[in-house]
Design an enzyme around this catalytic site. Structure first.
Site, PDB file in Angstrom:
ATOM      1  CG  LEU A  51      31.081  28.446  11.121  1.00  0.00           C
ATOM      2  CD1 LEU A  51      29.588  28.717  11.006  1.00  0.00           C
ATOM      3  CD2 LEU A  51      31.332  27.136  11.876  1.00  0.00           C
ATOM      4  N   GLY A  82      41.296  31.223   8.393  1.00  0.00           N
ATOM      5  CA  GLY A  82      41.054  30.196   7.370  1.00  0.00           C
ATOM      6  C   GLY A  82      42.067  29.069   7.378  1.00  0.00           C
ATOM      7  CB  ILE A  83      45.583  28.964   8.427  1.00  0.00           C
ATOM      8  CG1 ILE A  83      45.795  30.146   7.453  1.00  0.00           C
ATOM      9  CG2 ILE A  83      46.749  27.989   8.390  1.00  0.00           C
ATOM     10  CD1 ILE A  83      45.882  29.772   5.993  1.00  0.00           C
ATOM     11  NE  ARG A 122      42.213  22.292  16.230  1.00  0.00           N
ATOM     12  CZ  ARG A 122      41.440  21.255  16.586  1.00  0.00           C
ATOM     13  NH1 ARG A 122      41.943  20.282  17.320  1.00  0.00           N
ATOM     14  NH2 ARG A 122      40.174  21.208  16.208  1.00  0.00           N
ATOM     15  CB  SER A 154      34.152  25.660   8.181  1.00  0.00           C
ATOM     16  OG  SER A 154      34.966  25.967   9.292  1.00  0.00           O
ATOM     17  CB  SER A 201      36.528  25.150  12.164  1.00  0.00           C
ATOM     18  OG  SER A 201      36.348  24.755  13.504  1.00  0.00           O
ATOM     19  CG  ASN A 203      36.115  23.015  17.321  1.00  0.00           C
ATOM     20  OD1 ASN A 203      35.877  22.186  18.186  1.00  0.00           O
ATOM     21  ND2 ASN A 203      37.329  23.526  17.141  1.00  0.00           N
ATOM     22  CD  GLU A 257      36.834  31.809   3.339  1.00  0.00           C
ATOM     23  OE1 GLU A 257      37.150  32.612   4.243  1.00  0.00           O
ATOM     24  OE2 GLU A 257      36.997  30.589   3.459  1.00  0.00           O
TER      25      GLU A 257
HETATM   26  C1  BG6 Z   1      39.077  28.360  10.390  1.00  0.00           C
HETATM   27  C2  BG6 Z   1      39.504  29.536  11.227  1.00  0.00           C
HETATM   28  O1  BG6 Z   1      37.721  28.502  10.051  1.00  0.00           O
HETATM   29  O2  BG6 Z   1      39.249  27.136  11.111  1.00  0.00           O
HETATM   30  C3  BG6 Z   1      40.919  29.335  11.752  1.00  0.00           C
HETATM   31  O3  BG6 Z   1      39.451  30.709  10.420  1.00  0.00           O
HETATM   32  C4  BG6 Z   1      41.009  28.006  12.474  1.00  0.00           C
HETATM   33  O4  BG6 Z   1      41.232  30.400  12.609  1.00  0.00           O
HETATM   34  C5  BG6 Z   1      40.583  26.882  11.536  1.00  0.00           C
HETATM   35  O5  BG6 Z   1      42.346  27.764  12.905  1.00  0.00           O
HETATM   36  C6  BG6 Z   1      40.662  25.499  12.166  1.00  0.00           C
HETATM   37  O6  BG6 Z   1      39.747  25.424  13.203  1.00  0.00           O
HETATM   38  P1  BG6 Z   1      39.708  24.267  14.302  1.00  0.00           P
HETATM   39  O7  BG6 Z   1      38.414  24.560  15.033  1.00  0.00           O
HETATM   40  O8  BG6 Z   1      39.653  22.947  13.578  1.00  0.00           O
HETATM   41  O9  BG6 Z   1      40.905  24.398  15.139  1.00  0.00           O
HETATM   42 MG    MG Z   2      36.626  32.566   8.248  1.00  0.00          MG
END
Ligand code: BG6
Ligand code: MG
Length: 219
Positions: free
Chosen positions: A12, A48-49, A51, A116, A118, A120, A171
């Site tokens: 994402l 991609g890493i 939190r 993803s 994330s 979020n 990606e």
């Molecule tokens: C990834 C981002 O998609 O999600 C990273 O590339 C981020 O930068 C990771 O740290 C975790 O995201 P979140 O929203 O769970 O903190």
């Molecule tokens: Mg990315």
């Protein structure tokens, strides 16, 4: 004619929308509060890493050690800041070509999935108005290992009933491309070919190609 790929699995942040810069801004401010400077080159290693692992990389970079409770507080604050930065996002924040490529995959009958890191991601998909395009959305809370481990891409593919070799992962992050390749999938990088050298193909954006043509010439 049957498509070369049965599914396309998207990252994402930095692929469908430019949230990578909001993660960077939020981490940069948090780091600066600890007297740690991070730049765009270092930020490539954070893409991609997940939190907590990102926070650990920043602390290691600044040679700072903190107790777990303090790290949890900083990660929480970074996320609150990230949510503020992304609060007013709408469909206009999709990157160029994103909607066209999603529509194209629907027309081609290719399944669409999200991998993803994330937590979020569901909220961002809602803000962008695109959750309905996805046949599956992998929950990063359910994987033991984050990218560059293949877990999230395999989790995204599982409900689709497709084999890894039938999947194309998309990606913008080096760690993400490695995850796709370790999963046994084909990798399309979006961004700098030097950073994404492990990808099978690299494009500069989703507005620079059509999947139908890309699939036709994919070896
Ligand atoms: C990834 C981002 O998609 O999600 C990273 O590339 C981020 O930068 C990771 O740290 C975790 O995201 P979140 O929203 O769970 O903190
Ligand atoms: Mg990315």
């Amino acid at each position: 004619m049957r498509s070369r790929f049965a599914a396309v699995i998207f990252d994402l942040d930095g692929v469908l929308t430019d949230t990578a810069r909001f993660h960077y801004l939020a981490w940069k401010e948090m780091a600066s509060g600890l007297g740690i400077t991070i730049d765009e080159a270092f930020n490539e290693t954070l893409k991609g890493i997940d939190r907590m692992s990102s926070l650990d990389l920043i602390l290691e970079h600044g040679k700072v050690q903190l107790p777990l409770a303090e790290k949890e507080r900083l990660a929480f604050e970074k996320n609150e800041h990230y949510k503020e930065l992304t609060a007013s996002m709408t469909r206009k924040d999709l990157l160029p070509g994103a909607l066209e490529r999603l529509d194209e995959l629907k027309t081609l009958g290719v399944k669409i999935s999200l991998a993803s890191a994330s937590k979020n991601a569901p909220a961002i998909l809602e803000a962008l108005g695109i959750p309905g395009y996805f046949d599956s959305i992998a929950n990063p809370a359910l994987v033991a290992r984050g990218k560059p481990a293949p877990d999230i891409f395999l989790l995204a593919a599982a409900p689709l009933g497709v084999r890894p070799e039938e999947c194309l992962g998309v990606e913008d992050a080096e760690a993400g491309v490695v995850a796709i390749k370790v999963a046994g999938m084909q990798a399309l990088g979006v961004g700098d070919p030097k950073v994404l050298a492990a990808a099978d193909r690299v494009v500069s954006g989703l507005d620079t190609f059509k999947f139908a043509e890309l699939f036709a010439e994919w070896r």
